[in-house]
Design a protein around this motif. Structure first.
Motif, PDB file in Angstrom:
ATOM      1  N   ALA A   1      52.402  43.589 -49.880  1.00 24.43           N
ATOM      2  CA  ALA A   1      53.325  43.379 -48.767  1.00 24.43           C
ATOM      3  C   ALA A   1      54.287  44.553 -48.684  1.00 24.43           C
ATOM      4  O   ALA A   1      54.783  45.028 -49.709  1.00 24.43           O
ATOM      5  CB  ALA A   1      54.088  42.065 -48.960  1.00 24.43           C
ATOM      6  N   ALA A   2      54.547  45.000 -47.453  1.00 23.06           N
ATOM      7  CA  ALA A   2      55.516  46.087 -47.249  1.00 23.06           C
ATOM      8  C   ALA A   2      56.869  45.663 -47.793  1.00 23.06           C
ATOM      9  O   ALA A   2      57.312  44.538 -47.582  1.00 23.06           O
ATOM     10  CB  ALA A   2      55.619  46.432 -45.758  1.00 23.06           C
ATOM     11  N   GLY A   3      57.513  46.555 -48.502  1.00 20.18           N
ATOM     12  CA  GLY A   3      58.818  46.240 -49.079  1.00 20.18           C
ATOM     13  C   GLY A   3      58.717  45.627 -50.459  1.00 20.18           C
ATOM     14  O   GLY A   3      59.719  45.488 -51.152  1.00 20.18           O
ATOM     15  N   VAL A   4      57.499  45.232 -50.857  1.00 18.53           N
ATOM     16  CA  VAL A   4      57.300  44.662 -52.189  1.00 18.53           C
ATOM     17  C   VAL A   4      56.414  45.594 -53.017  1.00 18.53           C
ATOM     18  O   VAL A   4      56.793  46.023 -54.103  1.00 18.53           O
ATOM     19  CB  VAL A   4      56.662  43.259 -52.126  1.00 18.53           C
ATOM     20  N   ALA A  52      57.461  50.393 -46.230  1.00 20.53           N
ATOM     21  CA  ALA A  52      56.954  50.121 -44.879  1.00 20.53           C
ATOM     22  C   ALA A  52      56.525  51.388 -44.152  1.00 20.53           C
ATOM     23  O   ALA A  52      55.626  51.341 -43.315  1.00 20.53           O
ATOM     24  CB  ALA A  52      58.003  49.366 -44.070  1.00 20.53           C
ATOM     25  N   ASP A  53      57.151  52.530 -44.476  1.00 22.22           N
ATOM     26  CA  ASP A  53      56.769  53.754 -43.769  1.00 22.22           C
ATOM     27  C   ASP A  53      55.823  54.632 -44.582  1.00 22.22           C
ATOM     28  O   ASP A  53      55.630  55.803 -44.261  1.00 22.22           O
ATOM     29  CB  ASP A  53      58.016  54.538 -43.348  1.00 22.22           C
ATOM     30  N   LEU A  68      44.261  42.142 -42.557  1.00 21.32           N
ATOM     31  CA  LEU A  68      45.446  42.869 -42.082  1.00 21.32           C
ATOM     32  C   LEU A  68      46.329  41.935 -41.273  1.00 21.32           C
ATOM     33  O   LEU A  68      45.861  41.301 -40.332  1.00 21.32           O
ATOM     34  CB  LEU A  68      45.037  44.026 -41.163  1.00 21.32           C
ATOM     35  N   THR A  69      47.605  41.856 -41.628  1.00 20.67           N
ATOM     36  CA  THR A  69      48.591  41.175 -40.804  1.00 20.67           C
ATOM     37  C   THR A  69      49.601  42.241 -40.381  1.00 20.67           C
ATOM     38  O   THR A  69      50.447  42.654 -41.179  1.00 20.67           O
ATOM     39  CB  THR A  69      49.267  40.045 -41.584  1.00 20.67           C
ATOM     40  N   LEU A  70      49.467  42.685 -39.141  1.00 21.80           N
ATOM     41  CA  LEU A  70      50.213  43.838 -38.656  1.00 21.80           C
ATOM     42  C   LEU A  70      51.500  43.398 -37.963  1.00 21.80           C
ATOM     43  O   LEU A  70      51.528  42.350 -37.315  1.00 21.80           O
ATOM     44  CB  LEU A  70      49.358  44.607 -37.641  1.00 21.80           C
ATOM     45  N   PRO A  71      52.559  44.199 -38.083  1.00 22.69           N
ATOM     46  CA  PRO A  71      53.741  43.939 -37.258  1.00 22.69           C
ATOM     47  C   PRO A  71      53.359  44.039 -35.776  1.00 22.69           C
ATOM     48  O   PRO A  71      52.582  44.923 -35.405  1.00 22.69           O
ATOM     49  CB  PRO A  71      54.712  45.055 -37.650  1.00 22.69           C
ATOM     50  N   ARG A  72      53.865  43.108 -34.973  1.00 18.34           N
ATOM     51  CA  ARG A  72      53.587  43.121 -33.550  1.00 18.34           C
ATOM     52  C   ARG A  72      54.497  44.131 -32.854  1.00 18.34           C
ATOM     53  O   ARG A  72      55.685  44.179 -33.185  1.00 18.34           O
ATOM     54  CB  ARG A  72      53.837  41.714 -32.982  1.00 18.34           C
ATOM     55  N   PRO A  73      54.065  44.914 -31.844  1.00 12.24           N
ATOM     56  CA  PRO A  73      52.683  44.985 -31.370  1.00 12.24           C
ATOM     57  C   PRO A  73      51.841  45.863 -32.296  1.00 12.24           C
ATOM     58  O   PRO A  73      52.340  46.831 -32.865  1.00 12.24           O
ATOM     59  CB  PRO A  73      52.823  45.636 -29.991  1.00 12.24           C
ATOM     60  N   ALA A  74      50.558  45.506 -32.421  1.00 13.81           N
ATOM     61  CA  ALA A  74      49.664  46.268 -33.287  1.00 13.81           C
ATOM     62  C   ALA A  74      49.582  47.715 -32.802  1.00 13.81           C
ATOM     63  O   ALA A  74      49.480  47.970 -31.605  1.00 13.81           O
ATOM     64  CB  ALA A  74      48.281  45.621 -33.290  1.00 13.81           C
ATOM     65  N   ASP A  75      49.629  48.634 -33.754  1.00 17.00           N
ATOM     66  CA  ASP A  75      49.676  50.068 -33.462  1.00 17.00           C
ATOM     67  C   ASP A  75      48.299  50.652 -33.750  1.00 17.00           C
ATOM     68  O   ASP A  75      47.877  50.737 -34.897  1.00 17.00           O
ATOM     69  CB  ASP A  75      50.753  50.687 -34.369  1.00 17.00           C
ATOM     70  N   THR A 121      41.875  40.369 -38.888  1.00 18.31           N
ATOM     71  CA  THR A 121      43.057  41.139 -38.480  1.00 18.31           C
ATOM     72  C   THR A 121      43.873  40.315 -37.505  1.00 18.31           C
ATOM     73  O   THR A 121      43.321  39.688 -36.606  1.00 18.31           O
ATOM     74  CB  THR A 121      42.622  42.453 -37.791  1.00 18.31           C
ATOM     75  N   THR A 122      45.192  40.309 -37.697  1.00 23.59           N
ATOM     76  CA  THR A 122      46.058  39.640 -36.733  1.00 23.59           C
ATOM     77  C   THR A 122      47.366  40.425 -36.639  1.00 23.59           C
ATOM     78  O   THR A 122      47.624  41.326 -37.422  1.00 23.59           O
ATOM     79  CB  THR A 122      46.301  38.173 -37.135  1.00 23.59           C
ATOM     80  N   ALA A 123      48.177  40.073 -35.653  1.00 21.08           N
ATOM     81  CA  ALA A 123      49.520  40.649 -35.535  1.00 21.08           C
ATOM     82  C   ALA A 123      50.521  39.507 -35.562  1.00 21.08           C
ATOM     83  O   ALA A 123      50.233  38.403 -35.089  1.00 21.08           O
ATOM     84  CB  ALA A 123      49.642  41.438 -34.229  1.00 21.08           C
ATOM     85  N   HIS A 124      51.685  39.763 -36.164  1.00 18.08           N
ATOM     86  CA  HIS A 124      52.715  38.723 -36.235  1.00 18.08           C
ATOM     87  C   HIS A 124      54.103  39.361 -36.161  1.00 18.08           C
ATOM     88  O   HIS A 124      54.228  40.586 -36.168  1.00 18.08           O
ATOM     89  CB  HIS A 124      52.556  37.865 -37.502  1.00 18.08           C
ATOM     90  N   ASP A 125      55.123  38.517 -36.041  1.00 16.24           N
ATOM     91  CA  ASP A 125      56.500  39.005 -36.001  1.00 16.24           C
ATOM     92  C   ASP A 125      57.033  39.087 -37.419  1.00 16.24           C
ATOM     93  O   ASP A 125      57.832  38.257 -37.856  1.00 16.24           O
ATOM     94  CB  ASP A 125      57.352  38.068 -35.143  1.00 16.24           C
ATOM     95  N   GLY A 126      56.573  40.068 -38.164  1.00 13.34           N
ATOM     96  CA  GLY A 126      57.000  40.200 -39.548  1.00 13.34           C
ATOM     97  C   GLY A 126      56.461  41.482 -40.117  1.00 13.34           C
ATOM     98  O   GLY A 126      55.773  42.247 -39.436  1.00 13.34           O
ATOM     99  N   PRO A 127      56.759  41.736 -41.394  1.00 14.65           N
ATOM    100  CA  PRO A 127      56.315  42.987 -42.013  1.00 14.65           C
ATOM    101  C   PRO A 127      54.811  42.993 -42.286  1.00 14.65           C
ATOM    102  O   PRO A 127      54.160  41.948 -42.310  1.00 14.65           O
ATOM    103  CB  PRO A 127      57.109  43.052 -43.322  1.00 14.65           C
ATOM    104  N   LEU A 128      54.315  44.191 -42.503  1.00 12.05           N
ATOM    105  CA  LEU A 128      52.898  44.383 -42.805  1.00 12.05           C
ATOM    106  C   LEU A 128      52.514  43.691 -44.108  1.00 12.05           C
ATOM    107  O   LEU A 128      53.188  43.849 -45.130  1.00 12.05           O
ATOM    108  CB  LEU A 128      52.643  45.888 -42.931  1.00 12.05           C
TER     109      LEU A 128
END
Lengths: 317, 317
Positions: free
Chosen positions: A47-50, A54-55, A87-94, A121-128
């Motif tokens: 998980a991003a941040g863990v 994130a970048d 993959l659970t991508l931050p929305r909107p998927a890039d 693969t999905t997109a959600h309102d949260g970190p990668l």
């Protein structure tokens, strides 16, 4: 690009080498192990941040994700075969992020001889959040286990320890006194683990127990001690350090804790019967012995107990 | 409870039925398919706010996660064997949530004859993300595929369609005019899919192509049409509705779109050669035919083209 477009454009090419992936056009993959072999299955997520920043570059995230799972296969003495990715991508998927992530997978697929066999693969309102299931092969009953260490066995570790945890410190702005080349070497160990796949295969029939160092050396040896029902004694002065880590520890002895309890090095820690000592692989360093008892004991060169640093590894809660 | 405590207390008991899980005390599981069988592998993930509601009961989240993956195995005609699970929990991790999630897995493990074989758990600063890799068994070459539909085949679907999408509308406060029992029935279909495992096994050797209806009937049949290289014609008036869905559509004909394009029903859509029509399973309804051509065509009883509702299924981006 939508989900199906992303699969067709970026992920289906990664499945080309595995006929059982069915081109990623079916609901599941159909894989049979080679004759006489079993499948070895592991699933690690990040998980991003863990587990990464994130970048961080997406291709490095992909390669680290694949490699931490291949490290689990290495610890079992399994030969990598295929993997499934989530993959659970931050929305909107890039789309550019997805393309770079797939490029990272492609690069390491070629390096490690695996192919993509499925995923989601999905997109959600949260970190990668990224997850991966790795599929390897081993002979049934022939996989390396954590449970086979016996009193008298030698305790070994591959490579050097602490580099990844020190590299994370560098990324967070610490260790500014180190030469740039040393800092770069440490950061590289954090960003891109080198799973010990070949060593794991070489240890089949040689090691009595094996684990990969992902939670921290002492915590991971604690798992071996617990499942094997014995005590592991580690000589702190024998724990191998890279030149860069040795520089850092020379400047601040407390940083030795990163070699003992920092995670993410993805080396193999293993035990071998004394009779096999002459056949130790070149990348192995003997750091201790197995005794009757329980738990992990850290000692100095004179056998005196040393305090165990940190909380004994990452637990993520 | 930390990560290792959670594994020992809540997850290791779920692995007791699968010796290859090695008690979840090793780096990976070692599983061999039954003699003559191959493994069928699929990986689906679910994110709070996308695939379920953040305050849904954790045992239902667990059961839905397992079931959507078992539905993919069903679509391949595979017998479920084991699974690996990944949890990314909102920080701080809630032990009661984990306990209830594990209870849900335990309940459905018993119902579907599978066991836990591994996984990974972490906490992060973000919404709940859960993923699962399901392992099934099928004869090599015997799995159901999407690619076998041929002109002249009948197009069938199991059960009824649209209930899950209508149930989600109910949860969001719509369809207030329906009787409470009807609303409850629709919500239940959304919250707890019934994977058609037995039907999938029964279709091996009978169906020429198969897929589970997760993205929406027309979208999923579109996948079959594309991989099979033919056209699928669906008679809208033949698409089976539950009594509750029929009530909803009677009140608002536009809701028929939920049966045609709503996702999450987890029924099986499949094609059978005309010669096999007499052996159709009882839960199957014939809704159309396969023709030469491409794409999916929706028609009325007179064969006249009807507009295709929605965007043809969920794509999650």
């Amino acid at each position: 690009v939508d989900e199906f477009g992303a699969i067709a454009r970026y992920f289906a090419p990664l499945a080309a080498g595995e006929p059982g992936a069915l081109g990623l056009t079916d609901d599941a993959a159909v894989l049979a192990p080679a004759p006489g072999m079993a499948f070895v299955l592991t699933k690690d997520l990040m998980a991003a941040g863990v587990h990464f920043l994130a970048d961080d570059p997406p291709d490095l995230v992909a390669r680290k994700l694949l490699r931490v799972n291949l490290s689990d296969l290495a610890a079992m003495g399994a030969r990598p075969r295929a993997y499934l990715v989530g993959l659970t991508l931050p929305r909107p998927a890039d789309e550019a992020w997805i393309a770079a992530f797939a490029r990272g997978l492609a690069q390491d697929q070629a390096a490690f001889g695996v192919a993509l066999a499925g995923g989601d693969t999905t997109a959600h309102d949260g970190p990668l959040v990224v997850s991966l299931t790795a599929v390897g092969e081993a002979r049934p009953g022939g996989a390396l286990r954590r449970s086979g260490a016996r009193p008298g066995d030698l305790v070994c570790v591959s490579g050097t320890l602490g580099d990844a945890a020190l590299g994370l410190r560098c990324l967070r702005g610490a260790l500014g006194g180190l030469p740039p080349a040393s800092r770069a070497a440490l950061v590289e160990r954090y960003r891109l683990p080198q799973p010990r796949v070949a060593l794991g295969l070489a240890l089949v029939g040689l090691a009595s127990a094996c684990i990969d160092v992902s939670d921290g050396l002492l915590a991971d040896l604690g798992h071996v001690a617990e499942t094997s029902g014995c005590r592991i004694v580690v000589r702190q002065d024998r724990v191998p350090l890279s030149p860069a880590a040795a520089q850092a520890v020379a400047g601040d002895p407390a940083l030795m804790g990163d070699a003992l309890a920092g995670g993410d090095d993805y080396e193999l820690a293993f035990t071998v019967p004394p009779a096999a000592a002459s056949r130790l692989p070149g990348e192995a360093t003997v750091i201790g012995v197995v005794e009757a008892g329980a738990g992990v004991r850290l000692v100095d060169a004179g056998g005196n107990a040393l305090p165990v640093p940190g909380r004994g590894g990452w637990t993520h809660f």
